[in-house]
Design a protein around this motif. Sequence first.
Motif, PDB file in Angstrom:
ATOM      1  N   LEU A   1       0.828  -1.213   0.000  1.00  0.00           N
ATOM      2  CA  LEU A   1       0.000   0.000   0.000  1.00  0.00           C
ATOM      3  C   LEU A   1       0.856   1.254   0.000  1.00  0.00           C
ATOM      4  O   LEU A   1       0.595   2.203  -0.747  1.00  0.00           O
ATOM      5  CB  LEU A   1      -0.938  -0.014   1.205  1.00  0.00           C
ATOM      6  CG  LEU A   1      -2.174  -0.907   1.099  1.00  0.00           C
ATOM      7  CD1 LEU A   1      -2.825  -1.085   2.469  1.00  0.00           C
ATOM      8  CD2 LEU A   1      -3.183  -0.307   0.105  1.00  0.00           C
TER       9      LEU A   1
ATOM     10  N   LEU B   1     -12.396   0.129  -3.485  1.00  0.00           N
ATOM     11  CA  LEU B   1     -13.078   0.117  -2.194  1.00  0.00           C
ATOM     12  C   LEU B   1     -14.244   1.104  -2.180  1.00  0.00           C
ATOM     13  O   LEU B   1     -14.097   2.241  -2.643  1.00  0.00           O
ATOM     14  CB  LEU B   1     -12.100   0.476  -1.073  1.00  0.00           C
ATOM     15  CG  LEU B   1     -10.992  -0.541  -0.799  1.00  0.00           C
ATOM     16  CD1 LEU B   1      -9.978   0.036   0.179  1.00  0.00           C
ATOM     17  CD2 LEU B   1     -11.582  -1.848  -0.255  1.00  0.00           C
TER      18      LEU B   1
ATOM     19  N   LEU C   1      -8.541   5.169  -3.382  1.00  0.00           N
ATOM     20  CA  LEU C   1      -9.643   4.263  -3.054  1.00  0.00           C
ATOM     21  C   LEU C   1     -10.310   3.746  -4.321  1.00  0.00           C
ATOM     22  O   LEU C   1     -10.743   2.582  -4.379  1.00  0.00           O
ATOM     23  CB  LEU C   1     -10.659   4.981  -2.166  1.00  0.00           C
ATOM     24  CG  LEU C   1     -10.102   5.502  -0.833  1.00  0.00           C
ATOM     25  CD1 LEU C   1     -11.172   6.271  -0.069  1.00  0.00           C
ATOM     26  CD2 LEU C   1      -9.554   4.356   0.011  1.00  0.00           C
TER      27      LEU C   1
ATOM     28  N   LYS D   1       1.146   6.284   7.240  1.00  0.00           N
ATOM     29  CA  LYS D   1       0.305   7.155   6.420  1.00  0.00           C
ATOM     30  C   LYS D   1       1.171   7.805   5.347  1.00  0.00           C
ATOM     31  O   LYS D   1       2.346   8.096   5.568  1.00  0.00           O
ATOM     32  CB  LYS D   1      -0.354   8.219   7.318  1.00  0.00           C
ATOM     33  CG  LYS D   1      -1.297   9.190   6.645  1.00  0.00           C
ATOM     34  CD  LYS D   1      -2.272   9.813   7.658  1.00  0.00           C
ATOM     35  CE  LYS D   1      -1.570  10.629   8.741  1.00  0.00           C
ATOM     36  NZ  LYS D   1      -1.303  12.012   8.301  1.00  0.00           N
TER      37      LYS D   1
ATOM     38  N   ARG E   1      -6.454   1.678   8.422  1.00  0.00           N
ATOM     39  CA  ARG E   1      -7.890   1.575   8.148  1.00  0.00           C
ATOM     40  C   ARG E   1      -8.156   1.091   6.722  1.00  0.00           C
ATOM     41  O   ARG E   1      -9.177   0.463   6.452  1.00  0.00           O
ATOM     42  CB  ARG E   1      -8.568   2.917   8.414  1.00  0.00           C
ATOM     43  CG  ARG E   1      -8.495   3.310   9.875  1.00  0.00           C
ATOM     44  CD  ARG E   1      -9.155   4.620  10.162  1.00  0.00           C
ATOM     45  NE  ARG E   1      -9.013   4.973  11.571  1.00  0.00           N
ATOM     46  CZ  ARG E   1      -9.570   6.019  12.144  1.00  0.00           C
ATOM     47  NH1 ARG E   1     -10.322   6.849  11.426  1.00  0.00           N
ATOM     48  NH2 ARG E   1      -9.386   6.269  13.435  1.00  0.00           N
ATOM     49  N   THR E   2      -7.231   1.394   5.820  1.00  0.00           N
ATOM     50  CA  THR E   2      -7.347   0.844   4.467  1.00  0.00           C
ATOM     51  C   THR E   2      -7.131  -0.663   4.507  1.00  0.00           C
ATOM     52  O   THR E   2      -7.815  -1.426   3.801  1.00  0.00           O
ATOM     53  CB  THR E   2      -6.334   1.518   3.531  1.00  0.00           C
ATOM     54  OG1 THR E   2      -6.501   2.937   3.580  1.00  0.00           O
ATOM     55  CG2 THR E   2      -6.523   1.051   2.100  1.00  0.00           C
TER      56      THR E   2
ATOM     57  N   TYR F   1     -16.557   3.967  -0.766  1.00  0.00           N
ATOM     58  CA  TYR F   1     -16.274   5.063   0.166  1.00  0.00           C
ATOM     59  C   TYR F   1     -17.274   6.184  -0.055  1.00  0.00           C
ATOM     60  O   TYR F   1     -18.040   6.193  -1.022  1.00  0.00           O
ATOM     61  CB  TYR F   1     -14.843   5.585  -0.016  1.00  0.00           C
ATOM     62  CG  TYR F   1     -14.579   6.285  -1.348  1.00  0.00           C
ATOM     63  CD1 TYR F   1     -14.701   7.671  -1.470  1.00  0.00           C
ATOM     64  CD2 TYR F   1     -14.212   5.557  -2.482  1.00  0.00           C
ATOM     65  CE1 TYR F   1     -14.460   8.308  -2.684  1.00  0.00           C
ATOM     66  CE2 TYR F   1     -13.963   6.178  -3.699  1.00  0.00           C
ATOM     67  CZ  TYR F   1     -14.085   7.557  -3.792  1.00  0.00           C
ATOM     68  OH  TYR F   1     -13.856   8.194  -4.991  1.00  0.00           O
TER      69      TYR F   1
ATOM     70  N   VAL G   1     -13.955   5.195   4.167  1.00  0.00           N
ATOM     71  CA  VAL G   1     -14.075   3.917   3.491  1.00  0.00           C
ATOM     72  C   VAL G   1     -15.078   3.054   4.252  1.00  0.00           C
ATOM     73  O   VAL G   1     -15.289   3.236   5.451  1.00  0.00           O
ATOM     74  CB  VAL G   1     -12.680   3.229   3.403  1.00  0.00           C
ATOM     75  CG1 VAL G   1     -12.243   2.703   4.760  1.00  0.00           C
ATOM     76  CG2 VAL G   1     -12.670   2.127   2.357  1.00  0.00           C
TER      77      VAL G   1
ATOM     78  N   VAL H   1     -10.339   7.692   6.370  1.00  0.00           N
ATOM     79  CA  VAL H   1      -8.986   7.359   5.902  1.00  0.00           C
ATOM     80  C   VAL H   1      -8.246   8.575   5.366  1.00  0.00           C
ATOM     81  O   VAL H   1      -7.043   8.514   5.106  1.00  0.00           O
ATOM     82  CB  VAL H   1      -9.009   6.250   4.825  1.00  0.00           C
ATOM     83  CG1 VAL H   1      -9.425   4.919   5.428  1.00  0.00           C
ATOM     84  CG2 VAL H   1      -9.907   6.630   3.657  1.00  0.00           C
ATOM     85  N   SER H   2      -8.956   9.676   5.182  1.00  0.00           N
ATOM     86  CA  SER H   2      -8.289  10.896   4.720  1.00  0.00           C
ATOM     87  C   SER H   2      -9.106  12.107   5.121  1.00  0.00           C
ATOM     88  O   SER H   2     -10.338  12.094   5.017  1.00  0.00           O
ATOM     89  CB  SER H   2      -8.108  10.891   3.193  1.00  0.00           C
ATOM     90  OG  SER H   2      -7.471  12.077   2.756  1.00  0.00           O
TER      91      SER H   2
END
Length: 459
Positions: free
Chosen positions: A180, A326, A321, A294, A411-412, A328, A350, A370-371
Motif C-alpha cells: 500500500l 473500495l 480508493l 500514512k 484503516r485501508t 467510500y 471507506v 482514511v483521509s
Amino acid sequence: MLSRQFVREHPDEVRRALETKGADVDLDRILTIDEEWRELKARGDDLRQERNEISSRIGELKQAGKEEEAQDAIERSSELKAELAEIEERAEELETELERALLTLPNIPVEEAPIGDDESDNVERRRENFEPTRRLPEDIVPHYELGEQLDILDFERGAKVAGGGFYFTKGEGARLEHALIQFMLDHHREQGYEDVFPPIPVNSLALEGTGQFPNFDRDDVYRLGGENDAPYDDSDLWLLPTAEVPVTNMYRDEILLDEDLPLKHQAYTPNFRREAGEHGTETRGIVRSHQFNKVELVNFTRPEDSPERFDELVEEAASVLDALGLPYRVLEMCTGDMGFTQAKKYDLEVWAPANDEPDGPERGGRWLEVSSVSNFHDFQARRAGIQYRPERHESAEYVHTLNGSGVAIPRTVVAILEYYQNDDGTVEVPEVLQPYMGTDVIDGSEPVGESAVGAGRRE
C-alpha cells in the motif's frame, strides 16, 4: 493564525468563527490588549519625535550660549528617555501577550461551510464504488479476528514489546502494508508529487507552526524526554502526530518564488498518538492505535489558486480508493467538526462491511475515516512565516497551505481484509497491489510456538 489587523477590523467575523467552531476564547481581551498596545506605540512615536527635536536643539542652544535653556533641554531629554523606556517595556510585554493570544484564535471557515455542532451535522457529498459491489461472504469476519486466524496481525506480542495500542503485522500482513505504501507513493508521484522523507521527531515551533500547539492536547503527543506539561521551546522534540508538521515546516521563515508554486510534496511516515482507547468500540483491532503508517500530501499554492487545488486534492486522495476498488463516501465537515486550523475540510470514509452498524449501506458495516483533506488558507503560513513573492520586485505575500492523507494505511488494511474477504477465510488482493505483493490472495501462514498448538496451528 489570523493577522491582528484582520481581528481588529473584523471582530464580528471572528466572533462568528468562535461560535460556530465552539472555541472558548476571550476576544474582548485580545481587542483590549491590541488597543492598549497601539496607544503605547503611538505615544512612544510621539516621545521619540519630541526627544529627537530636543536633541537637535541642545547643540543649537549651547552654540548660542544659552546654557540654562540647554540644561533644561537635557533634563527634559532624560525624562523622555526614562518614560520611553517604560512605555517600550510595557509595549513589549503586550506584544508577547498579544501574539500568544492570537495563536488561540481558530481559522475562519469559508462562507459556504455547513454550520453545525458535531459530526452529525456533516454533509455527505457523494458515494463511490457501491454499484456494483463484490459478492461478500454471508458472515464477514471482523479484521481483528481474521488477522489473527491468518496470523498476519499479532496484538498480544505487540502489547508485550510496546504496550496496549501497538501491534505487529506479519508475513502477508506486513507485505500488504508495504505494498500500500509503495503503491500510493508511485500513484501520487504520477500526480506530480515530489517525495520527501522527513525527520520523525519535530520541535515545538514546528507543531506551533501547523497549529497543533498550543491548542492541541499535548497529552496526545509523545514527548522525547521531560514531562508533557513542562514548558516547551524550539529545543523540545516530539514524535510527529502527522507528516503535515515537518513537511509544512520545511519552508518555515522562507520566501518562495512564484514559479515554485504550486509546490506538491508527499511523505510516507509512521505517526504516533496517545489517543488509542478513548473511543469505546474502536479499541479492538487496528482502527485506532498509537502508531500508524500514512502517506501525507502537502501543498503550497498562491491564494487565488487554493480553492481549485483543494478540489483537485480531494480527487487525488480519492483516486487511491478508486484504484483499490473500495467503496467510500465523501463528507464535507461542518464548522463544529472542522477543526481549529481548517477553513474548509472534506473527509473520505471507506466502508468496512464487517462491523454491524446501522448507517452502512444495505448490509450494515461502518465508515472509517482514511483521509481528511483541508484548506488552511494563509492560517498556517502566517504562523510558520511561509511567504512567496508574486514578482521579484513586489512585496512578499503568505502562501496558502493544504494537505490530505493519501491515505491512512491501517484503516485501508481493515477495509481490504473485510471487503475482499472470501468464503474460505482468505482475502483477495486488489488488482493494483498484486504486482507489489507478488500474489493475488492472502491465505496466511502457520502460527509459531507452543501457544499456537490447538489454537489455529495446522497439524
